[in-house]
Design a protein around this motif. Sequence first.
Motif, PDB file in Angstrom:
ATOM      1  N   GLN A 173     -45.822  14.235  85.503  1.00  0.00           N
ATOM      2  CA  GLN A 173     -47.073  14.800  84.583  1.00  0.00           C
ATOM      3  C   GLN A 173     -46.806  15.976  83.723  1.00  0.00           C
ATOM      4  O   GLN A 173     -47.276  15.845  82.624  1.00  0.00           O
ATOM      5  CB  GLN A 173     -48.209  15.106  85.406  1.00  0.00           C
ATOM      6  CG  GLN A 173     -48.507  13.907  86.276  1.00  0.00           C
ATOM      7  CD  GLN A 173     -48.910  12.463  85.455  1.00  0.00           C
ATOM      8  OE1 GLN A 173     -49.750  12.476  84.459  1.00  0.00           O
ATOM      9  NE2 GLN A 173     -48.309  11.273  85.866  1.00  0.00           N
ATOM     10  N   ARG A 215     -52.476  10.309  91.316  1.00  0.00           N
ATOM     11  CA  ARG A 215     -51.576  10.990  92.313  1.00  0.00           C
ATOM     12  C   ARG A 215     -51.490  10.183  93.659  1.00  0.00           C
ATOM     13  O   ARG A 215     -52.189   9.883  94.199  1.00  0.00           O
ATOM     14  CB  ARG A 215     -51.804  12.495  92.410  1.00  0.00           C
ATOM     15  CG  ARG A 215     -50.763  13.333  93.291  1.00  0.00           C
ATOM     16  CD  ARG A 215     -51.380  14.795  93.219  1.00  0.00           C
ATOM     17  NE  ARG A 215     -50.510  15.712  93.487  1.00  0.00           N
ATOM     18  CZ  ARG A 215     -50.139  16.362  95.073  1.00  0.00           C
ATOM     19  NH1 ARG A 215     -51.384  15.842  95.595  1.00  0.00           N
ATOM     20  NH2 ARG A 215     -49.383  17.007  94.948  1.00  0.00           N
ATOM     21  N   TYR A 267     -43.367   6.638  88.398  1.00  0.00           N
ATOM     22  CA  TYR A 267     -44.253   7.708  88.370  1.00  0.00           C
ATOM     23  C   TYR A 267     -44.840   7.816  86.900  1.00  0.00           C
ATOM     24  O   TYR A 267     -46.131   8.447  87.007  1.00  0.00           O
ATOM     25  CB  TYR A 267     -43.203   9.128  88.798  1.00  0.00           C
ATOM     26  CG  TYR A 267     -43.124   8.904  90.188  1.00  0.00           C
ATOM     27  CD1 TYR A 267     -43.782   9.422  91.302  1.00  0.00           C
ATOM     28  CD2 TYR A 267     -41.852   8.400  90.467  1.00  0.00           C
ATOM     29  CE1 TYR A 267     -43.380   9.383  92.554  1.00  0.00           C
ATOM     30  CE2 TYR A 267     -41.457   8.199  91.933  1.00  0.00           C
ATOM     31  CZ  TYR A 267     -42.113   8.721  93.075  1.00  0.00           C
ATOM     32  OH  TYR A 267     -41.750   8.727  94.221  1.00  0.00           O
ATOM     33  N   LYS A 281     -43.002  12.468  97.362  1.00  0.00           N
ATOM     34  CA  LYS A 281     -43.810  11.832  96.098  1.00  0.00           C
ATOM     35  C   LYS A 281     -44.698  12.562  95.085  1.00  0.00           C
ATOM     36  O   LYS A 281     -44.805  12.098  93.851  1.00  0.00           O
ATOM     37  CB  LYS A 281     -44.240  10.360  96.730  1.00  0.00           C
ATOM     38  CG  LYS A 281     -43.185   9.477  97.199  1.00  0.00           C
ATOM     39  CD  LYS A 281     -43.814   8.125  97.738  1.00  0.00           C
ATOM     40  CE  LYS A 281     -42.667   7.299  97.987  1.00  0.00           C
ATOM     41  NZ  LYS A 281     -43.599   5.825  98.705  1.00  0.00           N
ATOM     42  N   GLN A 282     -45.758  13.253  95.812  1.00  0.00           N
ATOM     43  CA  GLN A 282     -46.470  13.914  95.341  1.00  0.00           C
ATOM     44  C   GLN A 282     -45.957  15.106  94.308  1.00  0.00           C
ATOM     45  O   GLN A 282     -46.375  15.284  93.132  1.00  0.00           O
ATOM     46  CB  GLN A 282     -47.566  14.588  96.123  1.00  0.00           C
ATOM     47  CG  GLN A 282     -48.532  13.821  97.078  1.00  0.00           C
ATOM     48  CD  GLN A 282     -49.228  14.245  98.066  1.00  0.00           C
ATOM     49  OE1 GLN A 282     -48.870  15.144  98.780  1.00  0.00           O
ATOM     50  NE2 GLN A 282     -50.361  13.746  98.349  1.00  0.00           N
ATOM     51  N   TYR A 315     -44.480  13.082  91.336  1.00  0.00           N
ATOM     52  CA  TYR A 315     -45.730  12.957  90.450  1.00  0.00           C
ATOM     53  C   TYR A 315     -45.938  13.940  89.606  1.00  0.00           C
ATOM     54  O   TYR A 315     -46.239  14.041  88.282  1.00  0.00           O
ATOM     55  CB  TYR A 315     -46.775  12.105  91.229  1.00  0.00           C
ATOM     56  CG  TYR A 315     -48.132  12.052  90.286  1.00  0.00           C
ATOM     57  CD1 TYR A 315     -48.103  10.768  89.670  1.00  0.00           C
ATOM     58  CD2 TYR A 315     -49.073  13.122  90.525  1.00  0.00           C
ATOM     59  CE1 TYR A 315     -49.153  10.436  88.956  1.00  0.00           C
ATOM     60  CE2 TYR A 315     -50.113  12.496  89.503  1.00  0.00           C
ATOM     61  CZ  TYR A 315     -50.323  11.409  88.943  1.00  0.00           C
ATOM     62  OH  TYR A 315     -51.372  11.179  87.989  1.00  0.00           O
TER      63      TYR A 315
END
Length: 411
Positions: free
Chosen positions: A249, A276, A270, A241-242, A245
């Motif tokens: 971005q 984050r 997201y 998931k990080q 994200y």
Amino acid sequence: MRLIRISTNYPAYIQNFYGQRSALATQPYAQQYQTLMADCYSWADFWTQAFGKLGYEVWEPVGNAEPMQKMWAQENGVSYEPKTWLTDIVAAQVKQFQPDLVLVNDYATYSRSFFTHLRQICPSIRLVIGWCGAPYSGYENVFKAYDLVLSNIPSFVTDFRTQGHKCEHMHHAFNPAILKRIKQEQNTPIDFSFVGSIYRAHNFHNQREKLIKQLVAATDLRIWANMMQLSAAELKLLPLKQQVYDLVQLLKRLPLGQTVLPYLPKLKSYARMTNRPGLEQYVDPTIVARAAPAVFGLAMYQTLADSKMALNNHIDISKSYASNMRLYEATGVGTCLLTDGQDNLADIFEPDREVVTYTSAAEAIEKVNYLLDHEPERQQIAIAGQQRTLNCHTFDHRARYLDQLIKKNLA
């Protein structure tokens, strides 16, 4: 006079309540209402009982109890929009009841415009009273709809008055009728308990989490808590998931990315994130490992009554003031309460005679261990605390106080 209290209950409680009573959702409104109130969650119908003794007619519908509310609408021929059923049905209930007074203890669900609408459809309303006992950043506008604001936190009273609102301080309370609905055993099976919430966010329970982590390491504290926690599967997915994200971005900063993102629906959530994904909002794993699922209503009161000692720790935003419900819930059922030593506590209970106080984790640990080893002293404090609550801190006491405020504001 007629008073309607409009509120919502904690969603997890509503889900749990109906989950344990699968057939209830199809029963008539009156039966659902009676069953829900009998579980004694939060304020339940305690104002109905207390104000009834003063000659008031009171109704306390729970706006987000969806099966119950939609059953009322069906029985009364009330139509509503699927997306706004919660406020549509409550507005219809207010219109039908024709109250003189509206008491609201949910500033997040019911907006300023909602109360403008209520006054338009229900001219009988003479006074709108709003309750605030938790951080309200982002909801300041709704308080302009209230004729009177009540708060259990003294610093809030000062803040609201500075903002130009009429505001009065009022403590929480206990309903002695609960004692008839729980078992009170001589040999309590739980030595030391914490029952409540641990919410890691600004002005909420950050100090509480630090304290409980230390108590978990040094005592046999048992925990029943509502808190944010990651499952093992979610923890494994966190790095992915990080990365997603971070990718989103990056795309948002590129001209082509702004064009592409609307066509990638799985990434929309997201794109809306402001932070984050991480572990910041999740409670410490050592606490999670000790904790059982949260208990509500009569189950909560029973857990407290089954405890020799119960821990209380105030929300961060009330760091100097004794103000929360647990003060009265725990003492009311006869538990020896261990609570943080707030500046105004002596106005409510006599420290170390009616409740036990601490100013640090080390002191809390020391006092728990001492009192569990000195049963007569613990019992003496528990009895004194309960007597103080029953003599000074019931809903009957608060209703008489609030009745005077109502008459003053209507004069």
